[in-house]
Enzyme design. Structure first.
Site, PDB file in Angstrom:
ATOM      1  N   GLY A  11       0.836  -1.194   0.000  1.00 29.23           N
ATOM      2  CA  GLY A  11       0.000   0.000   0.000  1.00 29.23           C
ATOM      3  C   GLY A  11       0.869   1.240   0.000  1.00 29.23           C
ATOM      4  N   GLY A  12       0.214   2.363  -0.043  1.00 23.60           N
ATOM      5  CA  GLY A  12       0.922   3.626  -0.005  1.00 23.60           C
ATOM      6  C   GLY A  12       1.356   3.978   1.411  1.00 23.60           C
ATOM      7  N   ARG A  14       1.318   5.430   4.953  1.00 23.29           N
ATOM      8  CA  ARG A  14       0.250   5.650   5.936  1.00 23.29           C
ATOM      9  C   ARG A  14      -1.081   5.034   5.508  1.00 23.29           C
ATOM     10  NH1 ARG A  14       3.112   6.300  10.141  1.00 23.29           N
ATOM     11  NH2 ARG A  14       4.133   8.291  10.413  1.00 23.29           N
ATOM     12  N   SER A  18       1.271  -1.729   7.743  1.00 25.91           N
ATOM     13  CA  SER A  18       2.040  -2.341   8.833  1.00 25.91           C
ATOM     14  C   SER A  18       1.124  -2.867   9.933  1.00 25.91           C
ATOM     15  CB  SER A  18       3.048  -1.355   9.412  1.00 25.91           C
ATOM     16  OG  SER A  18       4.075  -1.098   8.478  1.00 25.91           O
ATOM     17  N   ALA A  36      13.188  -6.187  11.081  1.00 23.62           N
ATOM     18  CA  ALA A  36      13.206  -4.749  10.830  1.00 23.62           C
ATOM     19  C   ALA A  36      14.310  -4.435   9.836  1.00 23.62           C
ATOM     20  CB  ALA A  36      13.434  -3.998  12.139  1.00 23.62           C
ATOM     21  N   THR A  37      13.943  -3.787   8.729  1.00 25.70           N
ATOM     22  CA  THR A  37      14.931  -3.452   7.708  1.00 25.70           C
ATOM     23  C   THR A  37      15.429  -2.019   7.816  1.00 25.70           C
ATOM     24  OG1 THR A  37      13.237  -2.775   6.129  1.00 25.70           O
ATOM     25  CG2 THR A  37      13.916  -5.098   6.080  1.00 25.70           C
ATOM     26  N   HIS A  52       6.847   1.862  16.235  1.00 27.00           N
ATOM     27  CA  HIS A  52       6.599   0.484  15.798  1.00 27.00           C
ATOM     28  C   HIS A  52       6.954  -0.502  16.911  1.00 27.00           C
ATOM     29  CE1 HIS A  52       5.333   0.376  11.570  1.00 27.00           C
ATOM     30  NE2 HIS A  52       6.053   1.476  11.392  1.00 27.00           N
ATOM     31  N   GLU A  64      17.080  -7.192  13.564  1.00 32.38           N
ATOM     32  CA  GLU A  64      17.355  -6.074  12.672  1.00 32.38           C
ATOM     33  C   GLU A  64      18.266  -6.563  11.555  1.00 32.38           C
ATOM     34  OE1 GLU A  64      18.858  -2.853  15.026  1.00 32.38           O
ATOM     35  OE2 GLU A  64      17.006  -2.728  16.197  1.00 32.38           O
TER      36      GLU A  64
END
Length: 182
Positions: A11-12, A14, A18, A36-37, A52, A64
């Site tokens: 999705g775009g 916001r 997530s 986490a990237t 997050h 991570e």
């Protein structure tokens, strides 16, 4: 979501992707890994990361990994009911910071798709849809947009389900409802 289903949530910015991805993952089982990237380079991004983190409870194990997503799936996939990888477009940014070699990056995209299909448990991938806007004015931005499009196509092909989030509303686009052809 089933115990070994592979899902892409796209999705775009916001759009709610997530949050939806996390809810899907939490429905799978108690052994959860969040990959986490993001590599936060400024205070605003550090605050996003902290937000997050606050949204996940103690049942999550966070790893991570900014670049080697295929490797982390291979090394840790068997120890989790579900792996949530957030997000692929930040992963691409990290790759582009290392190299602009399209062949090498495409190999990493293909390697990730293979790792996702081979993962023993469920995998939820989060990615931004960046191709619906105007054509960027500079070469690097166009390269990034193209790589994101190729990544999203490869992950959609590797996944059992694709969910597009719009205005906080998840819309399943794969598998599409079957309708007879005219």
């Amino acid at each position: 979501m089933t115990n070994n289903e592979k899902t892409l949530v796209i999705g775009g910015c916001r759009s709610g992707k997530s949050s939806h991805a996390q809810a899907l993952a939490e429905a799978v089982g108690p052994r959860r890994i969040y990959v986490a990237t993001c590599v936060p380079h400024d205070d605003e991004m550090r605050e996003r990361v902290a937000r997050h983190q606050r949204e996940r409870d103690a049942s999550w194990r966070t790893l991570e990994e900014p670049v080697d997503l295929a490797g982390i799936i291979g090394r840790h996939g068997a120890s989790a009911d579900v792996m949530l990888i957030d997000c692929l477009t930040l992963w691409l940014s990290n790759l582009l910071m290392q190299t602009e070699d399209i062949v090498l990056i495409r190999q990493k995209i293909d390697g990730l798709a293979e790792a996702v299909t081979q993962a023993p448990g469920a995998v939820v991938l989060v990615s931004n849809e960046v191709g619906a806007g105007i054509v960027p004015e500079n070469r690097l931005a166009r390269l990034y947009r193209d790589l994101a499009g190729w990544t999203n196509q490869a992950m959609a092909a590797a996944c059992d389900r694709v969910v597009w989030t719009v205005a906080g509303i998840p819309v399943t686009i794969k598998p599409a409802a079957q309708s007879p052809l005219p």
